[in-house]
Design a protein around this motif. Structure first.
Motif, mmCIF file in Angstrom:
data_model
loop_
_atom_site.group_PDB
_atom_site.id
_atom_site.type_symbol
_atom_site.label_atom_id
_atom_site.label_comp_id
_atom_site.label_asym_id
_atom_site.label_seq_id
_atom_site.Cartn_x
_atom_site.Cartn_y
_atom_site.Cartn_z
ATOM 1 N N SER A 72 -10.485 90.972 25.482
ATOM 2 C CA SER A 72 -9.162 91.307 26.007
ATOM 3 C C SER A 72 -8.704 92.654 25.493
ATOM 4 C CB SER A 72 -8.131 90.259 25.563
ATOM 5 O OG SER A 72 -8.474 88.985 26.029
ATOM 6 N N LEU A 73 -7.838 93.267 26.287
ATOM 7 C CA LEU A 73 -7.214 94.516 25.892
ATOM 8 C C LEU A 73 -5.712 94.310 25.927
ATOM 9 C CD1 LEU A 73 -7.855 97.446 25.105
ATOM 10 C CD2 LEU A 73 -7.570 98.053 27.517
ATOM 11 N N ASP A 74 -5.078 94.550 24.790
ATOM 12 C CA ASP A 74 -3.626 94.431 24.647
ATOM 13 C C ASP A 74 -3.110 95.839 24.372
ATOM 14 O OD1 ASP A 74 -1.032 93.775 24.071
ATOM 15 O OD2 ASP A 74 -1.497 92.424 22.415
ATOM 16 N N GLN A 75 -2.859 96.588 25.444
ATOM 17 C CA GLN A 75 -2.514 98.010 25.387
ATOM 18 C C GLN A 75 -3.664 98.777 24.737
ATOM 19 O OE1 GLN A 75 1.511 98.531 23.951
ATOM 20 N NE2 GLN A 75 2.241 96.892 25.270
ATOM 21 N N ALA A 76 -3.535 99.181 23.475
ATOM 22 C CA ALA A 76 -4.601 99.940 22.812
ATOM 23 C C ALA A 76 -5.350 99.098 21.784
ATOM 24 C CB ALA A 76 -4.021 101.185 22.147
ATOM 25 N N VAL A 77 -5.161 97.784 21.837
ATOM 26 C CA VAL A 77 -5.785 96.901 20.843
ATOM 27 C C VAL A 77 -6.779 95.967 21.530
ATOM 28 C CG1 VAL A 77 -5.391 95.172 19.048
ATOM 29 C CG2 VAL A 77 -3.706 97.005 19.413
ATOM 30 N N VAL A 78 -8.010 95.997 21.044
ATOM 31 C CA VAL A 78 -9.053 95.088 21.506
ATOM 32 C C VAL A 78 -8.823 93.747 20.830
ATOM 33 C CG1 VAL A 78 -11.543 94.622 21.465
ATOM 34 C CG2 VAL A 78 -10.694 96.969 21.832
ATOM 35 N N ARG A 79 -8.863 92.689 21.615
ATOM 36 C CA ARG A 79 -8.608 91.362 21.062
ATOM 37 C C ARG A 79 -9.634 90.354 21.574
ATOM 38 N NH1 ARG A 79 -4.267 91.413 17.602
ATOM 39 N NH2 ARG A 79 -2.590 92.743 18.314
ATOM 40 N N SER A 80 -9.901 89.382 20.741
ATOM 41 C CA SER A 80 -10.631 88.176 21.142
ATOM 42 C C SER A 80 -11.940 88.457 21.867
ATOM 43 C CB SER A 80 -9.732 87.286 22.006
ATOM 44 O OG SER A 80 -8.499 87.043 21.373
ATOM 45 N N VAL A 81 -12.824 89.201 21.220
ATOM 46 C CA VAL A 81 -14.157 89.438 21.779
ATOM 47 C C VAL A 81 -15.078 88.353 21.227
ATOM 48 C CG1 VAL A 81 -16.078 91.060 21.989
ATOM 49 C CG2 VAL A 81 -13.716 91.920 21.884
ATOM 50 N N PHE A 82 -15.551 87.505 22.130
ATOM 51 C CA PHE A 82 -16.425 86.406 21.731
ATOM 52 C C PHE A 82 -17.525 86.237 22.768
ATOM 53 C CE2 PHE A 82 -12.435 85.262 19.661
ATOM 54 C CZ PHE A 82 -12.853 84.876 18.394
ATOM 55 N N GLN A 108 -5.267 106.175 29.819
ATOM 56 C CA GLN A 108 -5.028 107.314 28.931
ATOM 57 C C GLN A 108 -4.740 106.904 27.482
ATOM 58 O OE1 GLN A 108 -2.007 109.488 31.155
ATOM 59 N NE2 GLN A 108 -3.614 110.619 32.209
ATOM 60 N N VAL A 109 -5.385 105.824 27.056
ATOM 61 C CA VAL A 109 -5.315 105.417 25.656
ATOM 62 C C VAL A 109 -6.184 106.384 24.861
ATOM 63 C CG1 VAL A 109 -5.962 103.600 24.017
ATOM 64 C CG2 VAL A 109 -4.881 102.995 26.194
ATOM 65 N N GLU A 110 -5.648 106.927 23.794
ATOM 66 C CA GLU A 110 -6.389 107.910 22.996
ATOM 67 C C GLU A 110 -7.230 107.268 21.899
ATOM 68 O OE1 GLU A 110 -3.744 110.940 21.589
ATOM 69 O OE2 GLU A 110 -3.059 111.422 23.608
ATOM 70 N N GLU A 111 -6.787 106.108 21.418
ATOM 71 C CA GLU A 111 -7.509 105.444 20.333
ATOM 72 C C GLU A 111 -7.436 103.941 20.514
ATOM 73 O OE1 GLU A 111 -7.612 106.441 15.795
ATOM 74 O OE2 GLU A 111 -5.932 105.074 16.130
ATOM 75 N N LEU A 112 -8.599 103.305 20.458
ATOM 76 C CA LEU A 112 -8.661 101.850 20.467
ATOM 77 C C LEU A 112 -8.670 101.345 19.034
ATOM 78 C CD1 LEU A 112 -11.337 100.878 23.144
ATOM 79 C CD2 LEU A 112 -8.878 100.450 23.227
ATOM 80 N N ARG A 113 -7.994 100.253 18.810
ATOM 81 C CA ARG A 113 -8.040 99.573 17.515
ATOM 82 C C ARG A 113 -8.518 98.158 17.737
ATOM 83 N NH1 ARG A 113 -5.383 101.670 12.678
ATOM 84 N NH2 ARG A 113 -4.937 103.820 13.185
ATOM 85 N N ILE A 144 -9.455 96.113 10.055
ATOM 86 C CA ILE A 144 -8.873 96.939 11.110
ATOM 87 C C ILE A 144 -9.790 98.142 11.311
ATOM 88 C CG2 ILE A 144 -6.843 98.224 11.889
ATOM 89 C CD1 ILE A 144 -6.443 95.130 11.483
ATOM 90 N N MET A 145 -10.228 98.326 12.571
ATOM 91 C CA MET A 145 -11.152 99.417 12.892
ATOM 92 C C MET A 145 -10.586 100.221 14.060
ATOM 93 S SD MET A 145 -14.739 97.344 12.481
ATOM 94 C CE MET A 145 -15.752 98.801 12.154
ATOM 95 N N ALA A 146 -10.992 101.472 14.173
ATOM 96 C CA ALA A 146 -10.468 102.349 15.226
ATOM 97 C C ALA A 146 -11.580 103.185 15.829
ATOM 98 C CB ALA A 146 -9.383 103.256 14.652
ATOM 99 N N LEU A 147 -11.378 103.560 17.104
ATOM 100 C CA LEU A 147 -12.305 104.403 17.841
ATOM 101 C C LEU A 147 -11.501 105.381 18.686
ATOM 102 C CD1 LEU A 147 -15.236 105.011 18.893
ATOM 103 C CD2 LEU A 147 -14.704 103.415 20.765
ATOM 104 N N ARG A 148 -11.718 106.674 18.478
ATOM 105 C CA ARG A 148 -11.101 107.712 19.323
ATOM 106 C C ARG A 148 -11.799 107.711 20.667
ATOM 107 N NH1 ARG A 148 -6.546 109.792 18.690
ATOM 108 N NH2 ARG A 148 -7.189 111.679 19.716
ATOM 109 N N LEU A 149 -11.038 107.795 21.739
ATOM 110 C CA LEU A 149 -11.605 107.852 23.074
ATOM 111 C C LEU A 149 -11.549 109.289 23.585
ATOM 112 C CD1 LEU A 149 -10.014 104.674 24.676
ATOM 113 C CD2 LEU A 149 -12.283 104.920 23.684
ATOM 114 N N ASP A 150 -12.601 109.703 24.264
ATOM 115 C CA ASP A 150 -12.618 111.041 24.855
ATOM 116 C C ASP A 150 -11.723 111.057 26.078
ATOM 117 O OD1 ASP A 150 -14.484 111.876 22.979
ATOM 118 O OD2 ASP A 150 -16.176 111.268 24.229
ATOM 119 N N ALA A 151 -10.984 112.128 26.218
ATOM 120 C CA ALA A 151 -10.071 112.239 27.358
ATOM 121 C C ALA A 151 -10.839 112.565 28.620
ATOM 122 C CB ALA A 151 -9.024 113.312 27.092
#
Length: 151
Positions: A72-82, A108-113, A144-151
């Motif tokens: 799931s994606l909750d705005q810029a937050v990745v959730r519940s990957v199973f 246009q999310v710049e960073e996923l968490r 808590i982990m983060a990934l910058r996304l390329d524009a």
């Protein structure tokens, strides 16, 4: 093995719940106590899944008409990957994450968490996520982990 990634539908809730609970009991149980697993399971009954579908963009991985994974994606937050324990290690989690990255980039999310379990930390690291910090919710440790996304 043909794997389709699509938006989750209400009739998927029972299957999603089964995938999540199986993964918690078989995979995450190596890193968390039975008490923590039981506590987390309560958030993934079919009714809770239906509620989450209304709050997040939820996707499923389908193989031979069976739901074998979810993310799931909750705005810029990745959730519940199973991914179902029987289907782990076959690239399904990577495909789910690729879809979430596509959706986030289009929004246009710049960073996923991601609040990663200890079990999934290396999976996210392989995808380029970097550890930001640890969080503790009682006995449950989340990375808590983060990934910058390329524009």
């Amino acid at each position: 093995m043909q794997c389709q990634i699509r938006r989750a539908l209400a009739h998927d809730a029972q299957a999603i719940s089964k995938v999540v609970i199986a993964a918690l009991r078989e995979s995450n149980a190596r890193d968390y106590s039975p008490e923590v697993i039981a506590q987390v399971e309560q958030h993934f009954c079919p009714a809770a899944i239906l509620t989450l579908m209304k709050q997040r963009q939820m996707y499923v991985a389908v193989v031979e008409q069976h739901v074998v994974g979810t993310a799931s994606l909750d705005q810029a937050v990745v959730r519940s990957v199973f991914v179902s324990p029987r289907h782990q290690g076959r690239g399904i989690g990577q495909r789910l994450m690729a879809r979430l990255k596509e959706v986030a980039t289009a929004a246009q999310v710049e960073e996923l968490r991601v609040p990663s379990s200890l079990t999934a930390e290396s999976f996210y690291a392989q995808l380029g996520f970097q550890k930001v910090r640890d969080e503790f919710h009682g006995a449950e440790r989340t990375v808590i982990m983060a990934l910058r996304l390329d524009a």
